[in-house]
Design an enzyme around this catalytic site. Structure first.
Site, PDB file in Angstrom:
ATOM      1  N   LYS A  20       0.821  -1.215   0.000  1.00 29.63           N
ATOM      2  CA  LYS A  20       0.000   0.000   0.000  1.00 29.63           C
ATOM      3  C   LYS A  20       0.855   1.265   0.000  1.00 29.63           C
ATOM      4  O   LYS A  20       0.598   2.199  -0.765  1.00 29.63           O
ATOM      5  CB  LYS A  20      -0.937  -0.016   1.205  1.00 29.63           C
ATOM      6  CG  LYS A  20      -1.881   1.180   1.276  1.00 29.63           C
ATOM      7  CD  LYS A  20      -2.907   0.991   2.370  1.00 29.63           C
ATOM      8  CE  LYS A  20      -2.327   1.155   3.757  1.00 29.63           C
ATOM      9  NZ  LYS A  20      -1.928  -0.078   4.421  1.00 29.63           N
ATOM     10  N   THR A  33       3.916   1.539  -1.008  1.00 30.97           N
ATOM     11  CA  THR A  33       4.631   1.590  -2.286  1.00 30.97           C
ATOM     12  C   THR A  33       3.738   2.181  -3.375  1.00 30.97           C
ATOM     13  O   THR A  33       4.180   3.029  -4.166  1.00 30.97           O
ATOM     14  CB  THR A  33       5.096   0.177  -2.685  1.00 30.97           C
ATOM     15  OG1 THR A  33       5.903  -0.360  -1.626  1.00 30.97           O
ATOM     16  CG2 THR A  33       5.917   0.205  -3.963  1.00 30.97           C
ATOM     17  N   ARG A  92       2.404   8.188   7.515  1.00 33.02           N
ATOM     18  CA  ARG A  92       2.745   7.996   8.924  1.00 33.02           C
ATOM     19  C   ARG A  92       4.234   7.677   9.083  1.00 33.02           C
ATOM     20  O   ARG A  92       4.887   7.260   8.140  1.00 33.02           O
ATOM     21  CB  ARG A  92       1.933   6.836   9.516  1.00 33.02           C
ATOM     22  CG  ARG A  92       0.450   7.100   9.635  1.00 33.02           C
ATOM     23  CD  ARG A  92      -0.284   5.865  10.098  1.00 33.02           C
ATOM     24  NE  ARG A  92      -0.132   4.784   9.134  1.00 33.02           N
ATOM     25  CZ  ARG A  92      -0.275   3.503   9.439  1.00 33.02           C
ATOM     26  NH1 ARG A  92      -0.541   3.129  10.669  1.00 33.02           N
ATOM     27  NH2 ARG A  92      -0.130   2.575   8.500  1.00 33.02           N
ATOM     28  N   LYS A 107       6.904  -7.068  10.202  1.00 35.42           N
ATOM     29  CA  LYS A 107       6.260  -6.432   9.057  1.00 35.42           C
ATOM     30  C   LYS A 107       7.238  -5.656   8.181  1.00 35.42           C
ATOM     31  O   LYS A 107       7.142  -5.647   6.966  1.00 35.42           O
ATOM     32  CB  LYS A 107       5.148  -5.486   9.541  1.00 35.42           C
ATOM     33  CG  LYS A 107       4.457  -4.723   8.419  1.00 35.42           C
ATOM     34  CD  LYS A 107       3.388  -3.800   8.975  1.00 35.42           C
ATOM     35  CE  LYS A 107       2.760  -2.960   7.868  1.00 35.42           C
ATOM     36  NZ  LYS A 107       3.702  -1.970   7.317  1.00 35.42           N
ATOM     37  N   ALA A 139      -3.276   1.048  12.879  1.00 32.58           N
ATOM     38  CA  ALA A 139      -4.706   1.054  12.559  1.00 32.58           C
ATOM     39  C   ALA A 139      -5.447  -0.106  13.207  1.00 32.58           C
ATOM     40  O   ALA A 139      -6.674  -0.096  13.248  1.00 32.58           O
ATOM     41  CB  ALA A 139      -4.915   1.016  11.050  1.00 32.58           C
ATOM     42  N   PHE A 172      -3.287  -0.444   7.354  1.00 32.13           N
ATOM     43  CA  PHE A 172      -3.859  -1.769   7.126  1.00 32.13           C
ATOM     44  C   PHE A 172      -4.969  -1.685   6.078  1.00 32.13           C
ATOM     45  O   PHE A 172      -4.880  -0.905   5.136  1.00 32.13           O
ATOM     46  CB  PHE A 172      -4.326  -2.408   8.435  1.00 32.13           C
ATOM     47  CG  PHE A 172      -3.189  -2.793   9.343  1.00 32.13           C
ATOM     48  CD1 PHE A 172      -2.141  -3.579   8.892  1.00 32.13           C
ATOM     49  CD2 PHE A 172      -3.135  -2.345  10.657  1.00 32.13           C
ATOM     50  CE1 PHE A 172      -1.086  -3.931   9.723  1.00 32.13           C
ATOM     51  CE2 PHE A 172      -2.076  -2.688  11.496  1.00 32.13           C
ATOM     52  CZ  PHE A 172      -1.058  -3.486  11.017  1.00 32.13           C
ATOM     53  N   PHE A 194       2.964  -8.152  -9.382  1.00 35.51           N
ATOM     54  CA  PHE A 194       4.192  -8.885  -9.126  1.00 35.51           C
ATOM     55  C   PHE A 194       4.595  -9.626 -10.408  1.00 35.51           C
ATOM     56  O   PHE A 194       3.775  -9.865 -11.295  1.00 35.51           O
ATOM     57  CB  PHE A 194       3.991  -9.889  -7.983  1.00 35.51           C
ATOM     58  CG  PHE A 194       4.001  -9.267  -6.611  1.00 35.51           C
ATOM     59  CD1 PHE A 194       4.969  -9.611  -5.684  1.00 35.51           C
ATOM     60  CD2 PHE A 194       3.034  -8.341  -6.240  1.00 35.51           C
ATOM     61  CE1 PHE A 194       4.985  -9.047  -4.416  1.00 35.51           C
ATOM     62  CE2 PHE A 194       3.034  -7.775  -4.974  1.00 35.51           C
ATOM     63  CZ  PHE A 194       4.022  -8.125  -4.059  1.00 35.51           C
ATOM     64  N   TRP A 227       6.957  -0.690  -7.993  1.00 33.43           N
ATOM     65  CA  TRP A 227       8.181  -1.144  -7.332  1.00 33.43           C
ATOM     66  C   TRP A 227       9.340  -1.122  -8.331  1.00 33.43           C
ATOM     67  O   TRP A 227      10.429  -0.676  -8.011  1.00 33.43           O
ATOM     68  CB  TRP A 227       8.001  -2.561  -6.783  1.00 33.43           C
ATOM     69  CG  TRP A 227       9.113  -2.971  -5.849  1.00 33.43           C
ATOM     70  CD1 TRP A 227       9.147  -2.838  -4.499  1.00 33.43           C
ATOM     71  CD2 TRP A 227      10.378  -3.542  -6.229  1.00 33.43           C
ATOM     72  NE1 TRP A 227      10.347  -3.299  -4.008  1.00 33.43           N
ATOM     73  CE2 TRP A 227      11.115  -3.734  -5.044  1.00 33.43           C
ATOM     74  CE3 TRP A 227      10.946  -3.909  -7.452  1.00 33.43           C
ATOM     75  CZ2 TRP A 227      12.395  -4.275  -5.036  1.00 33.43           C
ATOM     76  CZ3 TRP A 227      12.231  -4.448  -7.447  1.00 33.43           C
ATOM     77  CH2 TRP A 227      12.937  -4.636  -6.251  1.00 33.43           C
TER      78      TRP A 227
END
Length: 554
Positions: free
Chosen positions: A70, A72, A93, A104, A272, A300, A380, A408
C-alpha cells in the site's frame, strides 16, 4: 536484484531546502534536520490559498503475509501525478520500531517508489516517537509519585488505566508488577506496557490542530479513577503544560522526499489495528494547502485505517477525500482464496475468484461513503495476464475500474494509467456521507461498523463492556466516535477467517475511554496493544559496517 535499502542508498538526494522551496515553503518555515530532513513550522490555520488541493486516500484489502504494498503504491501514485504535471505531495505515517525490528518491516514504500532517507525514517527519524514515549512515561511517573506522596487525589491503584509505553515489541512487559523493593520504591500495583503507537498521546498528536489544542487534549486524558470511581485526568495531576513542552517539536510535521523528489510529509504513526491509523491532521492539512494533489493512506485494510480515516479524521480535517484507491495484489487475493504462501506464484483463477470476495467487501464499504473508488493492482512478476483480467472484470461489478501498476520496478512511470484515472475521478462530484452521526448511540455506531464495513451480523458485548457503556452514558462519554481495536487480517475478530466471512459477530471484551483523543476504543477478540517479536525478528538481519553503511533494513 537490489534491496530497498540498496536502492535508497544509491539515490540522488536533493537538499531539503530545495524540496521545501519546490513545495512552496519559505526558508523561515522549515527547521532543517541535517541535509535531507526538516520540520515544518507552517501554521495550517492561516490559509495560503483560496482552495485546498485534491485529497486522495489510499487503502487496501486485508493484509496478508504475501504483501500488498500500500505504501509503495501511495508513493508511486504521487510520483506519477507529479510526472503528469500536477503539484503533488504525500502525507504518510512514521514507522514504528516495533515492526521495523519485528516482522512487518518499515513504512517507506519499496523499490523505485520510496521516500528517503529510508534508513533514518525507519529508525529514529527526527525523534518524534522518543518524545512521545518520554511524555507518556512522564505521566505514568507523576501518577505513581502521587500515590507515593500520600495519594492526595485519592487514586485507586486498582483502577489505573494509564500504562507505560515502549516503541518496540516486547511481550514480556504486557503485564508487570511495579513498586517492589520496599517503602521508598513506590506503591506496589499491577501495571503493563503498550507499544508507543498505541499511546493516547500518539492519537492526540495526530488529531490536534495546533500546540494549544494538543495541550487541552492532554489535560482531558483519563489516567484512572478514585476510590469513589470518579475519573482522574492529567489536568488533575497538574502536568498538562509539562507534557505539551515535551511535545513542542514532535507536533511539527516532518518534510522529506521521494526517490523522484516529490515532497513528502511524514508525521505521527498510530497503528490502525489498535488506534486510528492515520498521519496527523497537521501533516495532511499542510500538504493540502501547498499542493494540488495530496496522496495519503489509512493503515492496514479499508476496514481499519480506511474507515477510521473517513469517520474519525475527516470531521476534524474539514476536508473529505476526492477519490479512494483500494490496493490489491493477485498474490494476496489468492491467499484469501485458500492458497498456501508457497504456492502463490502459480496461476490459480479459481482461488483468485474466491479471494476476490475480500476485495468486493472493501469496495462495498468504501463505495457507501459517496466518494469515487478505483482499484490499484500492485503487480508482481509472477502474476499472469489472465489473473489481472479476472480482477479487472470483477471490479466492474462494483462500478469501479482496476488498473495494474508496476511502481516497485518503475516508480511513477509504473502508475501513469492509475494517475490519469485518479485525476479524472477526483474531478467528479462527490457526495460524502459518514457512516454514522455524532449523536448516534455507541451500540448503533458499533453495529454500523460491523454490518456495513465488515459485512458481519453485529456485535456482542461482554458483561464488562456492557457495564462500561452504562457508566460512560452517565458521564456523557457515550457519544464519542468509535475506534475498533481488531485484527488486521480478517473482517472478523478471528485472524484465521480470511476472505469475506459472513454472519460473524464481533466480540467486544472492554472499552478504553480516550477523552483526550476524543474517542472510545473497543477492544475486540484477542487483539493486543503490545505485540511480540516473531521467532526470526528482522533485527537478526540488520547490520552496519565500519563506514556506517546499513544492511538488512529491507
Amino acid at each position: 536484484m537490489q534491496t530497498d535499502i540498496e536502492i535508497a542508498q544509491a539515490a540522488t538526494v536533493k537538499p531539503i531546502t530545495e524540496i521545501a522551496a519546490a513545495a512552496g515553503l519559505a526558508s523561515h518555515e522549515i527547521e532543517p534536520y541535517g541535509f535531507d530532513k526538516a520540520k515544518i513550522k507552517l501554521d495550517p490555520t492561516v490559509p495560503r490559498s483560496k482552495q485546498l488541493g485534491k485529497l486522495i486516500l489510499v487503502t487496501s484489502i486485508n493484509p496478508t503475509p504475501a504483501g500488498e504494498g500500500k505504501s509503495t503504491v501511495t508513493v508511486g501514485l504521487a510520483d506519477a501525478l507529479a510526472m503528469a504535471g500536477k503539484k503533488t505531495m504525500i502525507a504518510l505515517r512514521e514507522p514504528s520500531l516495533g515492526p521495523v525490528m519485528g516482522m512487518k518491516g518499515g513504512a517507506t514504500g519499496g523499490g523505485m517508489a520510496q521516500v528517503i532517507p529510508m534508513a533514518d525514517i525507519n529508525l529514529h527519524f527526527t525523534g518524534d516517537f522518543h518524545a512521545l514515549t518520554s511524555a507518556h512515561d512522564t505521566i505514568a511517573a507523576v501518577l505513581d509519585n502521587s500515590l507515593q506522596q500520600g495519594n492526595p487525589l485519592n487514586i485507586d491503584p486498582r483502577r489505573i488505566i494509564w500504562k507505560r509505553v515502549l516503541d518496540i515489541n516486547d511481550r514480556a512487559l504486557r503485564h508487570i508488577t511495579i513498586g517492589m523493593g520496599g517503602p521508598t520504591s513506590g506503591v506496589p500495583r499491577e501495571d503493563g506496557f503498550d507499544i508507543t503507537v498505541a499511546s493516547e498521546l500518539m492519537a492526540i498528536l495526530t488529531l490536534s490542530t495546533d500546540l494549544m489544542d494538543l495541550k487541552a487534549r492532554v489535560a482531558r486524558i483519563v489516567v484512572g479513577y478514585t476510590y469513589d470511581k470518579a475519573p482522574v485526568t492529567v489536568a488533575d495531576l497538574g502536568i498538562a503544560g509539562a507534557i505539551a513542552v515535551l511535545l513542542k517539536d514532535a507536533i511539527k510535521p516532518n518534510l522529506v522526499q521521494t526517490l523522484a523528489h516529490t515532497p513528502a510529509i511524514i508525521h505521527g504513526g498510530p497503528f490502525a489495528n489498535i488506534a486510528q491509523g492515520t498521519n496527523s491532521i497537521l501533516a495532511t492539512k499542510t500538504a493540502l494547502q501547498l499542493a494540488d494533489y495530496v496522496v495519503t493512506e489509512g493503515g492496514f485494510g479499508a476496514d481499519l485505517g480506511g474507515e477510521k480515516f473517513l469517520d474519525v479524521k475527516v470531521p476534524l480535517l474539514g476536508k473529505t477525500p476526492d477519490a479512494i484507491v483500494v490496493v490489491a495484489t493477485v498474490r494476496a487475493l489468492k491467499h484469501h482464496g485458500g492458497v498456501a504462501l508457497a504456492d502463490l506464484d502459480a496461476e490459480n483463477i479459481p482461488a483468485l475468484t474466491v479471494g476476490l470476495e475480500n476485495l468486493g467487501q472493501h469496495l462495498l464499504a468504501m463505495g457507501r461513503y459517496g466518494v469515487p473508488v478505483v482499484v490499484a493492482i500492485n503487480r508482481f512478476t509472477a502474476d499472469t495476464e489472465a489473473e489481472i483480467q479476472t480482477i479487472k472484470a470483477y471490479t466492474e461489478q462494483f462500478g469501479a475500474t482496476a488498473y495494474a501498476t508496476e511502481v516497485w520496478a518503475k516508480g511513477g512511470a509504473g502508475a501513469q494509467e492509475l494517475a490519469a484515472a485518479v485525476i479524472e475521478v477526483a474531478d467528479q462530484e462527490a457526495d460524502f456521507t459518514p457512516l454514522y452521526q455524532p449523536d448516534d448511540e455507541a451500540l448503533d455506531k458499533l453495529n454500523a461498523i460491523v454490518t456495513t464495513i465488515y459485512g458481519g451480523a453485529g456485535v456482542e458485548l461482554s458483561a464488562t463492556a456492557q457495564k462500561q457503556l452504562a457508566e460512560f452514558k452517565q458521564r456523557g462519554w457515550d457519544k464519542l466516535p468509535i475506534i475498533m481495536a481488531k485484527t488486521q487480517y480478517s473482517f472478523s475478530d478471528d485472524p484465521k477467517k480470511l476472505g469475506a466471512p459472513k454472519d460473524f459477530v464481533i466480540h467486544i471484551r472492554e472499552f478504553v475511554p480516550k477523552l483526550g483523543a476524543g474517542f472510545l476504543v473497543a477492544m475486540t477478540g484477542t487483539i493486543l496493544t503490545m505485540p511480540g517479536l516473531p521467532k526470526h525478528p528482522a533485527a537478526f538481519d540488520i547490520d552496519i559496517d565500519e563506514t556506517g553503511k546499513i544492511t538488512g533494513l529491507f
